[in-house]
Enzyme design. Sequence first.
Site, mmCIF file in Angstrom:
data_model
loop_
_atom_site.group_PDB
_atom_site.id
_atom_site.type_symbol
_atom_site.label_atom_id
_atom_site.label_comp_id
_atom_site.label_asym_id
_atom_site.label_seq_id
_atom_site.Cartn_x
_atom_site.Cartn_y
_atom_site.Cartn_z
ATOM 1 N N SER A 13 15.281 22.088 9.366
ATOM 2 C CA SER A 13 16.627 21.706 9.785
ATOM 3 C C SER A 13 16.579 20.446 10.656
ATOM 4 C CB SER A 13 17.291 22.878 10.512
ATOM 5 O OG SER A 13 18.668 22.668 10.695
ATOM 6 N N HIS B 135 20.744 28.570 4.769
ATOM 7 C CA HIS B 135 20.177 27.793 5.867
ATOM 8 C C HIS B 135 19.633 28.724 6.960
ATOM 9 C CE1 HIS B 135 19.610 23.996 7.988
ATOM 10 N NE2 HIS B 135 19.852 24.686 9.082
ATOM 11 N N ASP C 75 23.262 26.248 1.083
ATOM 12 C CA ASP C 75 23.020 25.531 2.331
ATOM 13 C C ASP C 75 23.764 24.205 2.283
ATOM 14 O OD1 ASP C 75 22.034 24.326 4.623
ATOM 15 O OD2 ASP C 75 19.973 24.165 3.900
#
Length: 405
Positions: A191, A375, A345
């Site tokens: 991320s 995610h 995501d």
Amino acid sequence: ALLPALLLLLLLPLAALAAAAVLLGLPSYDIPAGVNQPAKLRLVLTVLLGTAALGRILEKTGLCSQLTFGRYVRQGRKLALDPKLFIQDLQFNEVPVRVYQPKATSDGPRRGILFFHGGGWVFGSLDTYEKVCRYLSRESDSVVVSVQYRLAPEHKYPAAYEDCLNATQHFLQHLEHYGVDPARVTVCGDSAGGNLAAAVSQTLAARSDLPRLRAQILIYPGLQALDFNLPSYQQNRGVPLLFRERAAFFALLYLKGDALHLQEVLEGSHIPPDMRLKYRKWVSPDNIPEEFKVRGVKPLRPTDFISEVYETVKRFCEPNLCPLLAEDSVVQELPESFILTCEYDVLRDDGLLYKKRLEDNGVRVTWYHLEDGFHGIISLYDYCGFSFPSGKKGLDRVVDFIKSL
């Protein structure tokens, strides 16, 4: 004994209010049937929403800020000693790090991994990713260095990037001390951490005074802030654990320390037409394979450019903040790469676009796509007593890639 009891009595009604807020809010979120373990994901979402609601209540009562409470809850519990690893907290160039070294003897120098945690540049810590880093070190027989970079909004861009770069440079200068092979050092992150890994990799690509990075591992990375209306942002806007609005919110907190122009950024009013045209060759739905558009994508009417907003966010066009915008001459020098994306995501297309850029510039890419992934699933592979098998599968593919280096 009296103080904890009083605190509990205070928190119980607050928790009840938070639970009510969660139950009222759940219907507005989208958990597709195709995601891995949808019932478990709903439970995790309930916990996170409850934490946020309780944090807001605590902030209004003056007990603590919502941000402080959220960070505290995300710390996770302390893990027992690991019999297979030697773990120590150190500082690299004044940046806090945690070093994981396998205790077993090795025939030669080991691989080295710099790990940058996720959390939108706002959350996350060494403790939050303790389980993931232990797993990577044990299963790949590597020395792992987890980096505690400074967090936003207290520390704005480029603080996090600079901390990760400084820690990486220190490690590369002292590899022998940790028994690491200079030819097998990798940067890795998920991320926001994937964003930082990509930026550090680009910066070091042209450095001849340090060992060259062997690879970069980008786990559902966020790599651009020009277009929050790419297909994956439209399709997954309400899918946990990262919503479309939150993705832009975190990017603004990292850049500016506030999210005053959130709506304009979501609409795309923050980028001049000429600049949008310049970057269209890299940031465009046209570069997304058609199979990723079947869940419903509609072309959006361009919004009017607002120059005042651009003046406050123009650093979004810096590659150290948005690595997808780096020039081809930089991308061509990047090391072998591993990119993991998840179907459900909002950041999926950032990874797909970067994959194409790397391949177009002759960089070898190993791509792994979790068809039922969402995610944050990697760090939830073993969460509070229950597991997300797809997260474990993705983490094992990362380990397999590391072992191949």
